[in-house]
Enzyme design. Structure first.
Site, PDB file in Angstrom:
ATOM      1  N   GLU A  68      38.901 -15.326   0.135  1.00 41.96           N
ATOM      2  CA  GLU A  68      37.887 -14.509  -0.543  1.00 41.96           C
ATOM      3  C   GLU A  68      38.391 -13.970  -1.873  1.00 41.96           C
ATOM      4  O   GLU A  68      37.685 -13.248  -2.577  1.00 41.96           O
ATOM      5  CB  GLU A  68      37.471 -13.348   0.375  1.00 41.96           C
ATOM      6  CG  GLU A  68      36.814 -13.875   1.643  1.00 41.96           C
ATOM      7  CD  GLU A  68      36.139 -12.760   2.408  1.00 41.96           C
ATOM      8  OE1 GLU A  68      36.468 -11.591   2.176  1.00 41.96           O
ATOM      9  OE2 GLU A  68      35.261 -13.064   3.228  1.00 41.96           O
TER      10      GLU A  68
ATOM     11  N   CYS B 216      35.010  -7.910   9.590  1.00 44.05           N
ATOM     12  CA  CYS B 216      36.054  -7.065  10.166  1.00 44.05           C
ATOM     13  C   CYS B 216      37.421  -7.452   9.610  1.00 44.05           C
ATOM     14  O   CYS B 216      38.368  -6.690   9.685  1.00 44.05           O
ATOM     15  CB  CYS B 216      36.041  -7.187  11.685  1.00 44.05           C
ATOM     16  SG  CYS B 216      35.857  -8.870  12.268  1.00 44.05           S
ATOM     17  N   HIS B 217      37.501  -8.622   9.010  1.00 44.69           N
ATOM     18  CA  HIS B 217      38.790  -9.065   8.455  1.00 44.69           C
ATOM     19  C   HIS B 217      39.082  -8.353   7.129  1.00 44.69           C
ATOM     20  O   HIS B 217      40.162  -8.467   6.589  1.00 44.69           O
ATOM     21  CB  HIS B 217      38.752 -10.576   8.256  1.00 44.69           C
ATOM     22  CG  HIS B 217      37.618 -11.035   7.419  1.00 44.69           C
ATOM     23  ND1 HIS B 217      36.411 -11.442   7.952  1.00 44.69           N
ATOM     24  CD2 HIS B 217      37.499 -11.115   6.080  1.00 44.69           C
ATOM     25  CE1 HIS B 217      35.614 -11.767   6.943  1.00 44.69           C
ATOM     26  NE2 HIS B 217      36.236 -11.571   5.805  1.00 44.69           N
TER      27      HIS B 217
ATOM     28  N   TYR C 153      40.935   1.398   8.051  1.00 47.19           N
ATOM     29  CA  TYR C 153      40.440   1.927   9.320  1.00 47.19           C
ATOM     30  C   TYR C 153      40.110   3.413   9.165  1.00 47.19           C
ATOM     31  O   TYR C 153      39.090   3.886   9.672  1.00 47.19           O
ATOM     32  CB  TYR C 153      41.492   1.740  10.417  1.00 47.19           C
ATOM     33  CG  TYR C 153      41.775   0.289  10.713  1.00 47.19           C
ATOM     34  CD1 TYR C 153      40.981  -0.414  11.613  1.00 47.19           C
ATOM     35  CD2 TYR C 153      42.822  -0.381  10.081  1.00 47.19           C
ATOM     36  CE1 TYR C 153      41.234  -1.741  11.888  1.00 47.19           C
ATOM     37  CE2 TYR C 153      43.076  -1.710  10.353  1.00 47.19           C
ATOM     38  CZ  TYR C 153      42.284  -2.386  11.254  1.00 47.19           C
ATOM     39  OH  TYR C 153      42.532  -3.710  11.521  1.00 47.19           O
TER      40      TYR C 153
ATOM     41  N   ASN D 192      34.327  -6.674  18.240  1.00 45.67           N
ATOM     42  CA  ASN D 192      33.299  -7.075  17.286  1.00 45.67           C
ATOM     43  C   ASN D 192      32.500  -8.294  17.740  1.00 45.67           C
ATOM     44  O   ASN D 192      32.991  -9.403  17.723  1.00 45.67           O
ATOM     45  CB  ASN D 192      33.971  -7.376  15.935  1.00 45.67           C
ATOM     46  CG  ASN D 192      32.978  -7.978  14.969  1.00 45.67           C
ATOM     47  OD1 ASN D 192      31.790  -7.734  15.073  1.00 45.67           O
ATOM     48  ND2 ASN D 192      33.465  -8.754  14.032  1.00 45.67           N
TER      49      ASN D 192
END
Length: 106
Positions: free
Chosen positions: A87, A60-61, A29, A52
């Site tokens: 991911e 955003c994750h 952030y 979002n």
DNA sequence: ACGGTGACGCTCA
DNA sequence: TTGAGCGCCACCG
């Protein structure tokens, strides 16, 4: 509580930067805020991402806390961790494994 | 314009 | 190291 779908300039910058983060990497952030021109607005960043409107379009994750914790997520922290793992980002006890190596720099 | 809120960050004990 | 407190910034009513 309220959901605001309107996109503000600040948030817009965050989305643009966030889209540059490659899969398998994460950012913080604070770094995101700094890239947006507000190095102290880490909190405001969270607020913007919370609303979002680009869900999967904007990763955003992939935004985590400066200490390596995954932080929060509109769909639930658990969900966020699950996506990161999917991911290729290992997460242990709500914290990024090899955090600094997973960090993406703008 | 003002006060409250929140997916944060840093310092102190 | 962990927990609690304070500070920062943008958005909402």
């Amino acid at each position: 509580m309220n959901r605001q779908k309107e996109i503000s300039g600040f948030a817009n910058q965050l989305y643009a930067l966030l889209k540059k983060v490659p899969k398998g990497k994460v950012t913080t952030y604070g770094a995101l805020a700094k890239a947006a021109g507000r190095p102290r607005a880490s909190r405001a960043v969270g607020n913007a991402l919370n609303a979002n409107p680009f869900a999967p379009q904007v990763p955003c994750h992939r935004v985590v806390r400066s200490n390596g914790e995954v932080g929060g997520f509109a769909g639930g922290t658990d969900k966020k961790i699950r996506i990161l793992k999917d991911e290729g980002v290992a997460v242990k006890n709500e914290k990024i494994v090899l955090f600094e190596e997973r960090l993406f720099e703008f």
